[in-house]
Design a protein around this motif. Structure first.
Motif, PDB file in Angstrom:
ATOM      1  N   ARG A 175       0.817  -1.208   0.000  1.00 37.60           N
ATOM      2  CA  ARG A 175       0.000   0.000   0.000  1.00 37.60           C
ATOM      3  C   ARG A 175       0.851   1.259   0.000  1.00 37.60           C
ATOM      4  O   ARG A 175       0.335   2.362  -0.239  1.00 37.60           O
ATOM      5  CB  ARG A 175      -0.936   0.022   1.224  1.00 37.60           C
ATOM      6  CG  ARG A 175      -1.816  -1.208   1.402  1.00 37.60           C
ATOM      7  CD  ARG A 175      -2.501  -1.642   0.116  1.00 37.60           C
ATOM      8  NE  ARG A 175      -3.261  -0.586  -0.523  1.00 37.60           N
ATOM      9  CZ  ARG A 175      -3.456  -0.485  -1.834  1.00 37.60           C
ATOM     10  NH1 ARG A 175      -2.930  -1.372  -2.659  1.00 37.60           N
ATOM     11  NH2 ARG A 175      -4.162   0.514  -2.329  1.00 37.60           N
ATOM     12  N   VAL A 176       2.134   1.110   0.303  1.00 34.75           N
ATOM     13  CA  VAL A 176       3.014   2.268   0.434  1.00 34.75           C
ATOM     14  C   VAL A 176       4.242   2.121  -0.460  1.00 34.75           C
ATOM     15  O   VAL A 176       4.867   1.057  -0.508  1.00 34.75           O
ATOM     16  CB  VAL A 176       3.478   2.453   1.900  1.00 34.75           C
ATOM     17  CG1 VAL A 176       4.397   3.669   2.027  1.00 34.75           C
ATOM     18  CG2 VAL A 176       2.285   2.606   2.833  1.00 34.75           C
ATOM     19  N   MET A 177       4.581   3.199  -1.156  1.00 38.73           N
ATOM     20  CA  MET A 177       5.838   3.279  -1.896  1.00 38.73           C
ATOM     21  C   MET A 177       6.780   4.190  -1.113  1.00 38.73           C
ATOM     22  O   MET A 177       6.368   5.246  -0.630  1.00 38.73           O
ATOM     23  CB  MET A 177       5.615   3.867  -3.291  1.00 38.73           C
ATOM     24  CG  MET A 177       6.902   4.045  -4.082  1.00 38.73           C
ATOM     25  SD  MET A 177       6.600   4.862  -5.684  1.00 38.73           S
ATOM     26  CE  MET A 177       8.187   4.566  -6.485  1.00 38.73           C
ATOM     27  N   VAL A 178       8.037   3.778  -0.974  1.00 38.61           N
ATOM     28  CA  VAL A 178       9.040   4.599  -0.312  1.00 38.61           C
ATOM     29  C   VAL A 178      10.146   4.927  -1.315  1.00 38.61           C
ATOM     30  O   VAL A 178      10.691   4.028  -1.953  1.00 38.61           O
ATOM     31  CB  VAL A 178       9.648   3.890   0.911  1.00 38.61           C
ATOM     32  CG1 VAL A 178      10.730   4.768   1.555  1.00 38.61           C
ATOM     33  CG2 VAL A 178       8.573   3.557   1.935  1.00 38.61           C
ATOM     34  N   ILE A 179      10.429   6.207  -1.463  1.00 34.41           N
ATOM     35  CA  ILE A 179      11.528   6.667  -2.315  1.00 34.41           C
ATOM     36  C   ILE A 179      12.638   7.093  -1.377  1.00 34.41           C
ATOM     37  O   ILE A 179      12.516   8.082  -0.651  1.00 34.41           O
ATOM     38  CB  ILE A 179      11.081   7.821  -3.223  1.00 34.41           C
ATOM     39  CG1 ILE A 179       9.939   7.353  -4.126  1.00 34.41           C
ATOM     40  CG2 ILE A 179      12.257   8.329  -4.064  1.00 34.41           C
ATOM     41  CD1 ILE A 179       9.215   8.471  -4.858  1.00 34.41           C
ATOM     42  N   ALA A 180      13.724   6.323  -1.352  1.00 31.46           N
ATOM     43  CA  ALA A 180      14.774   6.507  -0.365  1.00 31.46           C
ATOM     44  C   ALA A 180      16.132   6.644  -1.044  1.00 31.46           C
ATOM     45  O   ALA A 180      16.272   6.477  -2.256  1.00 31.46           O
ATOM     46  CB  ALA A 180      14.782   5.331   0.610  1.00 31.46           C
ATOM     47  N   CYS A 181      17.134   6.927  -0.225  1.00 28.48           N
ATOM     48  CA  CYS A 181      18.508   7.062  -0.721  1.00 28.48           C
ATOM     49  C   CYS A 181      19.170   5.690  -0.808  1.00 28.48           C
ATOM     50  O   CYS A 181      18.832   4.764  -0.064  1.00 28.48           O
ATOM     51  CB  CYS A 181      19.293   7.982   0.217  1.00 28.48           C
ATOM     52  SG  CYS A 181      20.981   8.327  -0.356  1.00 28.48           S
ATOM     53  N   SER A 182      20.148   5.568  -1.684  1.00 25.43           N
ATOM     54  CA  SER A 182      20.902   4.321  -1.831  1.00 25.43           C
ATOM     55  C   SER A 182      21.864   4.076  -0.676  1.00 25.43           C
ATOM     56  O   SER A 182      22.429   2.987  -0.564  1.00 25.43           O
ATOM     57  CB  SER A 182      21.707   4.349  -3.142  1.00 25.43           C
ATOM     58  OG  SER A 182      20.861   4.507  -4.252  1.00 25.43           O
ATOM     59  N   ASP A 183      22.061   5.063   0.175  1.00 24.90           N
ATOM     60  CA  ASP A 183      23.000   4.975   1.290  1.00 24.90           C
ATOM     61  C   ASP A 183      22.806   3.673   2.077  1.00 24.90           C
ATOM     62  O   ASP A 183      21.690   3.332   2.457  1.00 24.90           O
ATOM     63  CB  ASP A 183      22.787   6.189   2.211  1.00 24.90           C
ATOM     64  CG  ASP A 183      23.914   6.381   3.203  1.00 24.90           C
ATOM     65  OD1 ASP A 183      24.135   5.473   4.016  1.00 24.90           O
ATOM     66  OD2 ASP A 183      24.562   7.445   3.173  1.00 24.90           O
TER      67      ASP A 183
ATOM     68  N   VAL B  20      -0.671   1.919  -5.187  1.00 21.01           N
ATOM     69  CA  VAL B  20      -0.350   2.281  -3.810  1.00 21.01           C
ATOM     70  C   VAL B  20      -1.186   3.489  -3.408  1.00 21.01           C
ATOM     71  O   VAL B  20      -1.568   4.312  -4.241  1.00 21.01           O
ATOM     72  CB  VAL B  20       1.154   2.596  -3.639  1.00 21.01           C
ATOM     73  CG1 VAL B  20       2.006   1.370  -3.950  1.00 21.01           C
ATOM     74  CG2 VAL B  20       1.582   3.780  -4.499  1.00 21.01           C
ATOM     75  N   SER B  21      -1.477   3.589  -2.136  1.00 18.63           N
ATOM     76  CA  SER B  21      -2.303   4.704  -1.662  1.00 18.63           C
ATOM     77  C   SER B  21      -1.476   5.798  -0.987  1.00 18.63           C
ATOM     78  O   SER B  21      -2.011   6.861  -0.689  1.00 18.63           O
ATOM     79  CB  SER B  21      -3.367   4.186  -0.691  1.00 18.63           C
ATOM     80  OG  SER B  21      -2.770   3.490   0.386  1.00 18.63           O
ATOM     81  N   GLU B  22      -0.182   5.518  -0.751  1.00 18.23           N
ATOM     82  CA  GLU B  22       0.681   6.514  -0.140  1.00 18.23           C
ATOM     83  C   GLU B  22       2.091   6.414  -0.708  1.00 18.23           C
ATOM     84  O   GLU B  22       2.564   5.312  -1.004  1.00 18.23           O
ATOM     85  CB  GLU B  22       0.727   6.333   1.383  1.00 18.23           C
ATOM     86  CG  GLU B  22      -0.628   6.533   2.058  1.00 18.23           C
ATOM     87  CD  GLU B  22      -0.545   6.340   3.564  1.00 18.23           C
ATOM     88  OE1 GLU B  22      -0.430   7.348   4.285  1.00 18.23           O
ATOM     89  OE2 GLU B  22      -0.598   5.178   3.998  1.00 18.23           O
ATOM     90  N   ILE B  23       2.744   7.567  -0.838  1.00 19.99           N
ATOM     91  CA  ILE B  23       4.142   7.617  -1.253  1.00 19.99           C
ATOM     92  C   ILE B  23       4.904   8.416  -0.207  1.00 19.99           C
ATOM     93  O   ILE B  23       4.494   9.517   0.163  1.00 19.99           O
ATOM     94  CB  ILE B  23       4.318   8.275  -2.634  1.00 19.99           C
ATOM     95  CG1 ILE B  23       3.586   7.467  -3.719  1.00 19.99           C
ATOM     96  CG2 ILE B  23       5.801   8.400  -2.984  1.00 19.99           C
ATOM     97  CD1 ILE B  23       3.604   8.125  -5.092  1.00 19.99           C
ATOM     98  N   VAL B  24       6.009   7.860   0.258  1.00 17.34           N
ATOM     99  CA  VAL B  24       6.861   8.524   1.244  1.00 17.34           C
ATOM    100  C   VAL B  24       8.218   8.813   0.612  1.00 17.34           C
ATOM    101  O   VAL B  24       8.880   7.896   0.112  1.00 17.34           O
ATOM    102  CB  VAL B  24       7.075   7.648   2.495  1.00 17.34           C
ATOM    103  CG1 VAL B  24       7.967   8.375   3.507  1.00 17.34           C
ATOM    104  CG2 VAL B  24       5.750   7.261   3.117  1.00 17.34           C
ATOM    105  N   VAL B  25       8.630  10.077   0.628  1.00 15.41           N
ATOM    106  CA  VAL B  25       9.993  10.433   0.233  1.00 15.41           C
ATOM    107  C   VAL B  25      10.803  10.489   1.520  1.00 15.41           C
ATOM    108  O   VAL B  25      10.538  11.307   2.401  1.00 15.41           O
ATOM    109  CB  VAL B  25      10.052  11.784  -0.496  1.00 15.41           C
ATOM    110  CG1 VAL B  25      11.501  12.143  -0.832  1.00 15.41           C
ATOM    111  CG2 VAL B  25       9.207  11.743  -1.771  1.00 15.41           C
ATOM    112  N   LEU B  26      11.778   9.588   1.639  1.00  9.35           N
ATOM    113  CA  LEU B  26      12.554   9.456   2.868  1.00  9.35           C
ATOM    114  C   LEU B  26      13.980   9.970   2.675  1.00  9.35           C
ATOM    115  O   LEU B  26      14.818   9.313   2.052  1.00  9.35           O
ATOM    116  CB  LEU B  26      12.588   7.987   3.306  1.00  9.35           C
ATOM    117  CG  LEU B  26      13.418   7.670   4.553  1.00  9.35           C
ATOM    118  CD1 LEU B  26      12.824   8.345   5.795  1.00  9.35           C
ATOM    119  CD2 LEU B  26      13.514   6.158   4.753  1.00  9.35           C
ATOM    120  N   GLY B  27      14.245  11.159   3.217  1.00  8.88           N
ATOM    121  CA  GLY B  27      15.602  11.680   3.228  1.00  8.88           C
ATOM    122  C   GLY B  27      16.331  11.207   4.473  1.00  8.88           C
ATOM    123  O   GLY B  27      15.760  10.518   5.317  1.00  8.88           O
TER     124      GLY B  27
END
Length: 209
Positions: free
Chosen positions: A36-44, A95-102
């Motif tokens: 339900r959630v997509m997370v866009i995160a760093c490759s770190d 998906v119903s939510e997208i999170v951009v994670l810095g």
């Protein structure tokens, strides 16, 4: 420090414990995924979304890249890895939510803030420079307000999340679903040093979760 043989040893531990304990779950996932959630995160390597959010296999759809950036919508030019993952998550998985994670201590943000890769050739920092140019506008804003020190680093990590959220809304299929109330966008920054997660409230402040 892990090498490939260490990873294989880790696989055997996983296969003999966690996989067995969640055998039914893996059998379900073999039939398909429905996160339900997509997370866009760093490759770190220090910022693993599944670890930070305590999620199980199949619960989050993750795309990772340098500095957790989303490019603006465009149909020409080169290959579009982030855009393809976004398209699949929104239009196929729905998906119903997208999170951009810095995150704190981000190397991509540090390079963007320093601006020292501008003339680098591909293979010598040029690919990174081209990618983090997505932060150019945010960089100028941050330097004017906070300088290029630690305060500027933190500010640009947060501004980078805002930039990606803004760029998400340039994708017609994202904008359409957001305006229909079918999709929500969120921004957050994880501090490696103290383990705190700060969530973007509205368009304004990052507040502790």
């Amino acid at each position: 420090m892990s090498n490939f043989s260490d990873l294989i040893d880790g696989y055997y531990r996983f296969r003999g414990t966690e996989w067995l304990e969640e055998r039914e779950r893996w059998a379900e996932l073999a039939e398909g995924q429905s996160p339900r959630v997509m997370v866009i995160a760093c490759s770190d390597s220090r910022v693993e979304p599944a670890t930070i959010f305590g999620s199980r296999p199949g619960e989050i759809f993750v795309v990772r890249n340098v500095a957790n950036l989303v490019p603006p919508f465009e149909t020409g030019g080169g290959l579009h890895g982030v855009s393809a993952a976004l398209e699949f998550a929104v239009t196929v998985l729905k998906v119903s939510e997208i999170v951009v994670l810095g995150h704190g201590a981000c190397g991509g943000v540090k390079a963007a803030l320093a601006g020292n890769l501008k003339d680098a050739a591909p293979g010598e920092g040029g690919f990174v420079a081209s990618w983090i140019s997505l932060l150019d506008e945010a960089r100028e804003k941050v330097i004017a307000a906070h300088g290029q020190g630690e305060e500027g680093q933190t500010a640009l990590e947060q501004e980078g999340v805002r930039t990606s959220l803004k760029n998400l809304m340039t994708f017609p299929f994202v904008k359409e679903r957001v305006e229909a109330g079918e999709l929500q966008l969120h921004g957050a920054v994880f501090a490696i040093k103290d383990g705190k997660l700060r969530v973007l409230e509205g368009d304004d402040r990052f507040e502790p979760a």
